[in-house]
Design a protein around this motif. Structure first.
Motif, PDB file in Angstrom:
ATOM      1  N   MET A   1       5.861 -28.493 -19.876  1.00 24.88           N
ATOM      2  CA  MET A   1       7.303 -29.100 -20.568  1.00 24.88           C
ATOM      3  C   MET A   1       7.215 -28.804 -21.949  1.00 24.88           C
ATOM      4  SD  MET A   1       6.677 -33.228 -20.412  1.00 24.88           S
ATOM      5  CE  MET A   1       6.066 -33.376 -18.911  1.00 24.88           C
ATOM      6  N   LYS A   2       8.466 -28.654 -22.457  1.00 24.96           N
ATOM      7  CA  LYS A   2       8.772 -28.289 -23.799  1.00 24.96           C
ATOM      8  C   LYS A   2       9.678 -29.482 -24.731  1.00 24.96           C
ATOM      9  CE  LYS A   2      12.386 -24.930 -23.127  1.00 24.96           C
ATOM     10  NZ  LYS A   2      12.872 -23.640 -23.594  1.00 24.96           N
ATOM     11  N   LEU A   3       9.239 -29.995 -25.766  1.00 26.86           N
ATOM     12  CA  LEU A   3      10.113 -30.938 -26.588  1.00 26.86           C
ATOM     13  C   LEU A   3      10.854 -30.185 -27.667  1.00 26.86           C
ATOM     14  CD1 LEU A   3      10.836 -33.984 -27.393  1.00 26.86           C
ATOM     15  CD2 LEU A   3       8.765 -33.776 -28.788  1.00 26.86           C
ATOM     16  N   ILE A   4      12.120 -30.288 -27.605  1.00 26.33           N
ATOM     17  CA  ILE A   4      12.990 -29.621 -28.696  1.00 26.33           C
ATOM     18  C   ILE A   4      13.133 -30.692 -29.743  1.00 26.33           C
ATOM     19  CG2 ILE A   4      15.263 -28.392 -29.231  1.00 26.33           C
ATOM     20  CD1 ILE A   4      15.106 -27.641 -26.191  1.00 26.33           C
ATOM     21  N   GLY A   5      12.901 -30.556 -30.836  1.00 24.04           N
ATOM     22  CA  GLY A   5      13.145 -31.651 -32.029  1.00 24.04           C
ATOM     23  C   GLY A   5      12.844 -30.853 -33.449  1.00 24.04           C
ATOM     24  N   SER A   6      12.671 -31.872 -34.380  1.00 20.47           N
ATOM     25  CA  SER A   6      12.350 -31.154 -35.838  1.00 20.47           C
ATOM     26  C   SER A   6      11.442 -32.277 -36.213  1.00 20.47           C
ATOM     27  CB  SER A   6      13.508 -31.452 -36.702  1.00 20.47           C
ATOM     28  OG  SER A   6      13.957 -32.756 -36.898  1.00 20.47           O
ATOM     29  N   TYR A   7      10.775 -31.762 -37.591  1.00 19.72           N
ATOM     30  CA  TYR A   7       9.640 -32.406 -37.897  1.00 19.72           C
ATOM     31  C   TYR A   7      10.299 -33.786 -39.006  1.00 19.72           C
ATOM     32  CZ  TYR A   7       6.441 -28.353 -37.249  1.00 19.72           C
ATOM     33  OH  TYR A   7       5.930 -27.653 -36.616  1.00 19.72           O
ATOM     34  N   ALA A  12      12.347 -37.882 -32.572  1.00 18.79           N
ATOM     35  CA  ALA A  12      11.567 -36.798 -32.057  1.00 18.79           C
ATOM     36  C   ALA A  12      10.095 -37.377 -32.370  1.00 18.79           C
ATOM     37  CB  ALA A  12      11.677 -35.473 -32.716  1.00 18.79           C
ATOM     38  N   ARG A  13       9.735 -37.697 -33.278  1.00 22.54           N
ATOM     39  CA  ARG A  13       8.586 -38.197 -33.577  1.00 22.54           C
ATOM     40  C   ARG A  13       8.035 -39.233 -32.750  1.00 22.54           C
ATOM     41  NH1 ARG A  13       5.754 -41.606 -38.915  1.00 22.54           N
ATOM     42  NH2 ARG A  13       3.764 -41.038 -38.342  1.00 22.54           N
ATOM     43  N   LYS A  14       9.026 -40.046 -32.462  1.00 22.90           N
ATOM     44  CA  LYS A  14       8.583 -41.301 -31.461  1.00 22.90           C
ATOM     45  C   LYS A  14       8.116 -40.566 -30.364  1.00 22.90           C
ATOM     46  CE  LYS A  14      11.842 -43.470 -29.470  1.00 22.90           C
ATOM     47  NZ  LYS A  14      13.079 -44.502 -29.142  1.00 22.90           N
ATOM     48  N   VAL A  15       8.656 -39.631 -29.766  1.00 21.26           N
ATOM     49  CA  VAL A  15       8.516 -39.038 -28.543  1.00 21.26           C
ATOM     50  C   VAL A  15       7.140 -38.438 -28.630  1.00 21.26           C
ATOM     51  CG1 VAL A  15       8.856 -37.093 -26.895  1.00 21.26           C
ATOM     52  CG2 VAL A  15      10.872 -38.632 -27.568  1.00 21.26           C
ATOM     53  N   ARG A  16       6.825 -37.536 -29.787  1.00 22.44           N
ATOM     54  CA  ARG A  16       5.777 -36.902 -29.941  1.00 22.44           C
ATOM     55  C   ARG A  16       4.363 -37.952 -30.044  1.00 22.44           C
ATOM     56  NH1 ARG A  16       6.284 -34.360 -35.463  1.00 22.44           N
ATOM     57  NH2 ARG A  16       4.331 -33.028 -35.070  1.00 22.44           N
ATOM     58  N   VAL A  17       4.690 -39.078 -30.640  1.00 22.73           N
ATOM     59  CA  VAL A  17       3.638 -40.142 -30.751  1.00 22.73           C
ATOM     60  C   VAL A  17       3.361 -40.526 -29.235  1.00 22.73           C
ATOM     61  CG1 VAL A  17       3.115 -42.593 -31.217  1.00 22.73           C
ATOM     62  CG2 VAL A  17       4.010 -41.050 -32.910  1.00 22.73           C
ATOM     63  N   LYS A  22      -0.420 -40.265 -24.556  1.00 23.04           N
ATOM     64  CA  LYS A  22      -0.465 -40.233 -22.993  1.00 23.04           C
ATOM     65  C   LYS A  22      -1.308 -38.986 -22.779  1.00 23.04           C
ATOM     66  CE  LYS A  22       1.553 -42.392 -20.229  1.00 23.04           C
ATOM     67  NZ  LYS A  22       1.215 -43.588 -19.437  1.00 23.04           N
ATOM     68  N   LYS A  23      -1.767 -38.322 -23.918  1.00 30.41           N
ATOM     69  CA  LYS A  23      -2.425 -37.194 -23.715  1.00 30.41           C
ATOM     70  C   LYS A  23      -1.857 -36.032 -22.760  1.00 30.41           C
ATOM     71  CE  LYS A  23      -6.872 -39.601 -24.493  1.00 30.41           C
ATOM     72  NZ  LYS A  23      -6.450 -40.104 -26.160  1.00 30.41           N
ATOM     73  N   ILE A  24      -0.534 -35.731 -23.040  1.00 28.10           N
ATOM     74  CA  ILE A  24       0.160 -34.901 -22.454  1.00 28.10           C
ATOM     75  C   ILE A  24       0.343 -33.718 -23.140  1.00 28.10           C
ATOM     76  CG2 ILE A  24       2.383 -34.443 -21.189  1.00 28.10           C
ATOM     77  CD1 ILE A  24       2.340 -37.361 -20.462  1.00 28.10           C
ATOM     78  N   GLU A  25       0.117 -32.497 -22.640  1.00 25.55           N
ATOM     79  CA  GLU A  25       0.092 -31.270 -23.301  1.00 25.55           C
ATOM     80  C   GLU A  25       1.749 -30.753 -23.169  1.00 25.55           C
ATOM     81  OE1 GLU A  25      -2.477 -28.022 -22.504  1.00 25.55           O
ATOM     82  OE2 GLU A  25      -4.193 -29.382 -23.026  1.00 25.55           O
ATOM     83  N   TYR A  26       2.314 -30.358 -24.214  1.00 22.77           N
ATOM     84  CA  TYR A  26       3.854 -29.659 -24.274  1.00 22.77           C
ATOM     85  C   TYR A  26       3.793 -28.713 -25.176  1.00 22.77           C
ATOM     86  CZ  TYR A  26       4.127 -32.458 -28.342  1.00 22.77           C
ATOM     87  OH  TYR A  26       4.043 -33.161 -29.730  1.00 22.77           O
ATOM     88  N   ASP A  27       4.848 -28.093 -25.322  1.00 23.23           N
ATOM     89  CA  ASP A  27       5.344 -26.999 -26.464  1.00 23.23           C
ATOM     90  C   ASP A  27       6.314 -27.887 -27.294  1.00 23.23           C
ATOM     91  OD1 ASP A  27       3.721 -24.909 -25.325  1.00 23.23           O
ATOM     92  OD2 ASP A  27       5.464 -24.387 -23.966  1.00 23.23           O
ATOM     93  N   PHE A  28       6.175 -27.551 -28.670  1.00 24.11           N
ATOM     94  CA  PHE A  28       6.999 -28.304 -29.557  1.00 24.11           C
ATOM     95  C   PHE A  28       7.945 -27.098 -30.104  1.00 24.11           C
ATOM     96  CE2 PHE A  28       7.774 -30.823 -33.674  1.00 24.11           C
ATOM     97  CZ  PHE A  28       8.715 -31.154 -33.375  1.00 24.11           C
ATOM     98  N   VAL A  29       9.145 -27.158 -29.747  1.00 18.47           N
ATOM     99  CA  VAL A  29      10.156 -26.075 -30.397  1.00 18.47           C
ATOM    100  C   VAL A  29      10.985 -26.745 -31.314  1.00 18.47           C
ATOM    101  CG1 VAL A  29      12.169 -24.612 -29.539  1.00 18.47           C
ATOM    102  CG2 VAL A  29      10.297 -25.212 -27.862  1.00 18.47           C
ATOM    103  N   PRO A  50      15.829 -35.632 -29.857  1.00 20.19           N
ATOM    104  CA  PRO A  50      15.119 -34.784 -29.112  1.00 20.19           C
ATOM    105  C   PRO A  50      15.637 -34.506 -27.927  1.00 20.19           C
ATOM    106  CG  PRO A  50      14.037 -36.909 -28.991  1.00 20.19           C
ATOM    107  CD  PRO A  50      15.127 -37.033 -30.089  1.00 20.19           C
ATOM    108  N   VAL A  51      15.118 -33.295 -27.158  1.00 22.57           N
ATOM    109  CA  VAL A  51      15.242 -33.004 -25.835  1.00 22.57           C
ATOM    110  C   VAL A  51      14.119 -32.519 -25.214  1.00 22.57           C
ATOM    111  CG1 VAL A  51      16.793 -31.665 -24.032  1.00 22.57           C
ATOM    112  CG2 VAL A  51      17.974 -32.253 -26.538  1.00 22.57           C
ATOM    113  N   LEU A  52      13.650 -33.104 -24.134  1.00 23.78           N
ATOM    114  CA  LEU A  52      12.656 -32.791 -23.328  1.00 23.78           C
ATOM    115  C   LEU A  52      12.916 -32.071 -22.123  1.00 23.78           C
ATOM    116  CD1 LEU A  52       9.407 -33.502 -23.195  1.00 23.78           C
ATOM    117  CD2 LEU A  52       9.941 -35.202 -21.456  1.00 23.78           C
ATOM    118  N   VAL A  53      12.526 -30.812 -22.118  1.00 23.05           N
ATOM    119  CA  VAL A  53      12.971 -29.914 -20.995  1.00 23.05           C
ATOM    120  C   VAL A  53      11.678 -30.004 -19.947  1.00 23.05           C
ATOM    121  CG1 VAL A  53      13.641 -27.649 -20.275  1.00 23.05           C
ATOM    122  CG2 VAL A  53      14.334 -28.783 -22.556  1.00 23.05           C
ATOM    123  N   LEU A  54      11.845 -30.423 -18.856  1.00 20.53           N
ATOM    124  CA  LEU A  54      10.901 -30.481 -17.735  1.00 20.53           C
ATOM    125  C   LEU A  54      10.682 -29.118 -17.206  1.00 20.53           C
ATOM    126  CD1 LEU A  54      12.121 -33.610 -15.828  1.00 20.53           C
ATOM    127  CD2 LEU A  54      10.578 -33.517 -17.851  1.00 20.53           C
TER     128      LEU A  54
END
Length: 202
Positions: A1-7, A12-17, A22-29, A50-54
């Protein structure tokens, strides 16, 4: 999955935390709807991050929907309790923290408008929401080690993200001094890698 957001986005930070906890790997776009060539509106019709693309290309939004989905993906480190009164209280904390982020982001963007177009009255209205919410937050937290008492939950992630955004964009709102119990919680949260690794920056 990939997360679309900004620094800089607190949502977006909430989702990244949550992904880190949860120790889930993802691509941060990195993308922002404010960029001229942003792809965000073509992925989220609301034009927000943010948008999480499954993996099957399904886009999830907004942050509250995303974090609840992520918490159910794996059974480890549950951040939401089962549906009951406690779960409602966690979601109330999240709504309060998200409201602070909404008001702060709105005030920040309004302040960037040209002098003749920006409304100081509107900015003060948003700051009023922030100040009242901080008072409520501090009162609800009291002397508890975490928002829900003795255990770390989604409530703490949401509150920590909101406080971090205020520290980033509104240093003049000195919540650390006026609400020392919030500062104590924030300091504790910043010791977690999930928070330390996602500090907002331009």
């Amino acid at each position: 999955m990939k997360l679309i957001g900004s620094y800089t986005s607190p949502f977006a930070r909430k989702v990244r935390v949550v992904l880190a906890e949860k120790k889930i790997e993802y691509d941060f776009v990195i993308d922002s709807p404010w960029l001229e060539d942003s792809k965000v509106p073509s992925i989220n019709p609301l034009g927000k991050i943010p948008v999480l693309v499954l993996d099957d290309e399904t886009p999830l939004f907004d942050s509250r929907v995303i974090v609840e989905y992520i918490d159910n993906v794996t059974p480890n480190n549950k951040l939401f309790p089962a549906p009951n009164r406690e779960r409602t209280e966690v979601k109330r904390w999240e709504a309060l923290a998200d409201g602070i982020c909404d008001a702060a982001a709105t005030a920040f963007l309004e302040a960037k408008r040209p002098k003749g177009q920006k409304s100081n009255e509107w900015i003060e209205r948003q700051r009023g929401k922030i100040m009242r919410s901080l008072e409520f937050m501090a009162e609800e937290l009291g002397e508890k080690p975490f928002c829900m008492g003795t255990h770390f939950s989604m409530a703490d992630i949401a509150v920590g993200t909101a406080l971090g955004y205020l520290a980033f964009r509104f240093a003049d709102i000195n919540w650390q001094e006026s609400h020392p119990n919030l500062e104590k919680l924030f300091t504790k949260l910043m010791q977690r890698p999930s928070f330390a690794d996602t500090v907002p920056h331009d």
